[in-house]
Scaffold this active site. Structure first.
Site, PDB file in Angstrom:
ATOM      1  N   ASN A  44       0.894  -1.294   0.103  1.00 27.47           N
ATOM      2  CA  ASN A  44       0.012  -0.427   0.104  1.00 27.47           C
ATOM      3  C   ASN A  44       0.458   1.015  -0.222  1.00 27.47           C
ATOM      4  O   ASN A  44       2.071   1.259   0.644  1.00 27.47           O
ATOM      5  CB  ASN A  44      -0.713   0.288   1.372  1.00 27.47           C
ATOM      6  CG  ASN A  44      -0.393  -0.257   2.540  1.00 27.47           C
ATOM      7  OD1 ASN A  44       0.417  -0.317   2.986  1.00 27.47           O
ATOM      8  ND2 ASN A  44      -0.768   0.961   3.457  1.00 27.47           N
ATOM      9  N   GLU A  46       0.738   5.449   0.393  1.00 27.22           N
ATOM     10  CA  GLU A  46      -0.142   6.252   1.249  1.00 27.22           C
ATOM     11  C   GLU A  46       0.021   8.012   1.073  1.00 27.22           C
ATOM     12  O   GLU A  46       1.070   8.374   0.291  1.00 27.22           O
ATOM     13  CB  GLU A  46      -0.181   6.328   2.425  1.00 27.22           C
ATOM     14  CG  GLU A  46      -1.297   5.199   3.088  1.00 27.22           C
ATOM     15  CD  GLU A  46      -1.328   5.472   4.782  1.00 27.22           C
ATOM     16  OE1 GLU A  46      -0.622   6.134   5.674  1.00 27.22           O
ATOM     17  OE2 GLU A  46      -2.109   3.590   5.113  1.00 27.22           O
ATOM     18  N   CYS A  55      -4.214   0.737  -1.922  1.00 29.54           N
ATOM     19  CA  CYS A  55      -4.098  -0.325  -1.386  1.00 29.54           C
ATOM     20  C   CYS A  55      -3.389  -1.330  -2.195  1.00 29.54           C
ATOM     21  O   CYS A  55      -3.440  -1.196  -3.677  1.00 29.54           O
ATOM     22  CB  CYS A  55      -5.486  -1.193  -1.720  1.00 29.54           C
ATOM     23  SG  CYS A  55      -7.030  -0.642   0.339  1.00 29.54           S
ATOM     24  N   GLU A  57      -3.756  -4.808  -2.526  1.00 23.08           N
ATOM     25  CA  GLU A  57      -4.130  -5.249  -4.028  1.00 23.08           C
ATOM     26  C   GLU A  57      -3.932  -4.558  -4.903  1.00 23.08           C
ATOM     27  O   GLU A  57      -3.833  -5.487  -6.211  1.00 23.08           O
ATOM     28  CB  GLU A  57      -5.171  -5.778  -3.182  1.00 23.08           C
ATOM     29  CG  GLU A  57      -6.132  -6.837  -1.905  1.00 23.08           C
ATOM     30  CD  GLU A  57      -5.749  -5.708  -1.026  1.00 23.08           C
ATOM     31  OE1 GLU A  57      -5.199  -4.927  -0.524  1.00 23.08           O
ATOM     32  OE2 GLU A  57      -6.242  -6.777   0.267  1.00 23.08           O
ATOM     33  N   CYS A  88     -10.694  -4.292   0.731  1.00 25.23           N
ATOM     34  CA  CYS A  88     -11.676  -3.840   0.572  1.00 25.23           C
ATOM     35  C   CYS A  88     -12.861  -3.442  -0.712  1.00 25.23           C
ATOM     36  O   CYS A  88     -12.365  -4.492  -1.017  1.00 25.23           O
ATOM     37  CB  CYS A  88     -11.036  -2.129   0.857  1.00 25.23           C
ATOM     38  SG  CYS A  88     -10.531  -1.124  -0.931  1.00 25.23           S
ATOM     39  N   CYS A  91     -10.899  -2.718  -4.079  1.00 25.74           N
ATOM     40  CA  CYS A  91     -10.014  -3.789  -4.586  1.00 25.74           C
ATOM     41  C   CYS A  91     -10.917  -4.938  -4.638  1.00 25.74           C
ATOM     42  O   CYS A  91     -10.451  -5.654  -6.236  1.00 25.74           O
ATOM     43  CB  CYS A  91      -9.278  -4.429  -3.226  1.00 25.74           C
ATOM     44  SG  CYS A  91      -8.215  -2.649  -2.979  1.00 25.74           S
TER      45      CYS A  91
HETATM   46  N1  THU Z   1      -4.644  -1.061   3.323  1.00 26.30           N
HETATM   47  C1  THU Z   1      -4.720  -2.269   1.554  1.00 26.30           C
HETATM   48  O1  THU Z   1      -3.191  -2.215   1.954  1.00 26.30           O
HETATM   49  N2  THU Z   1      -5.152  -2.990   1.535  1.00 26.30           N
HETATM   50  C2  THU Z   1      -6.543  -3.584   2.468  1.00 26.30           C
HETATM   51  O2  THU Z   1      -7.334  -5.081   1.905  1.00 26.30           O
HETATM   52  C3  THU Z   1      -6.709  -2.415   3.205  1.00 26.30           C
HETATM   53  C4  THU Z   1      -6.202  -1.309   3.706  1.00 26.30           C
HETATM   54  C5  THU Z   1      -4.179   0.283   3.054  1.00 26.30           C
HETATM   55  C6  THU Z   1      -5.390   1.289   2.724  1.00 26.30           C
HETATM   56  C7  THU Z   1      -4.551   2.167   4.020  1.00 26.30           C
HETATM   57  O3  THU Z   1      -2.977   2.659   3.252  1.00 26.30           O
HETATM   58  C8  THU Z   1      -4.291   1.266   5.233  1.00 26.30           C
HETATM   59  O4  THU Z   1      -4.680  -0.410   4.700  1.00 26.30           O
HETATM   60  C9  THU Z   1      -5.072   1.681   6.149  1.00 26.30           C
HETATM   61  O5  THU Z   1      -6.732   1.681   5.446  1.00 26.30           O
END
Ligand code: THU
Length: 132
Positions: A44, A46, A55, A57, A88, A91
């Protein structure tokens, strides 16, 4: 499938190290495997503009697709959370479109051998697949 499952979970755990998550500090790694056995991973990323976050994925999926890969057999996702991270909705939508037959393996980074498994179509039934 068990050696493959473990191999893919380990690849996701490795990719997790490169998570760029200064805001949530929630590191997530993902690894896709194609039917021909190629592994493509991601983590991920940000942004200070939180909504731009992507994310793990989707990072892995976009890397794979834009590297010309198709026909995915499975995706593994690893984060430090009980039972492993569930993808989520966004994804799930993209996986439904580009990896509809994939198995989804999830694991807690502290318990990589405890793998839970789901089909993409089970995670997002009745997906929106075609623009009319
Ligand atoms: N996140 C993912 O990378 N994958 C998931 O399945 C759930 C959430 C990340 C997004 C963000 O950077 C952090 O987790 C918190 O939501």
């Amino acid at each position: 499938m068990t050696p493959l499952k473990n191999q893919l979970i380990r690849a996701a755990a490795k990719a997790r190290q490169f998570s760029v998550s200064p805001y949530s500090k929630f590191k997530v790694g993902a690894a896709l495997i194609t039917n021909s056995g190629e592994i493509i991973s991601g983590a991920n990323v940000e942004s200070a503009s939180y909504g731009l976050t992507c994310c793990a994925e989707r990072v892995a999926l976009f890397k794979a697709l834009t590297g010309g890969k198709r026909n995915f057999r499975a995706i593994a996702i690893v984060a430090r959370c009980e039972g492993g991270p569930m993808p989520c909705g966004a994804c799930r939508q993209l996986l439904s479109e580009y990896a509809p037959l994939a198995q989804v393996f999830v694991a807690d980074s502290d318990h990589l051998k405890r793998i839970r498994e789901f089909g993409v179509s089970k995670l997002l039934p009745f997906a929106f697949l075609d623009v009319p």
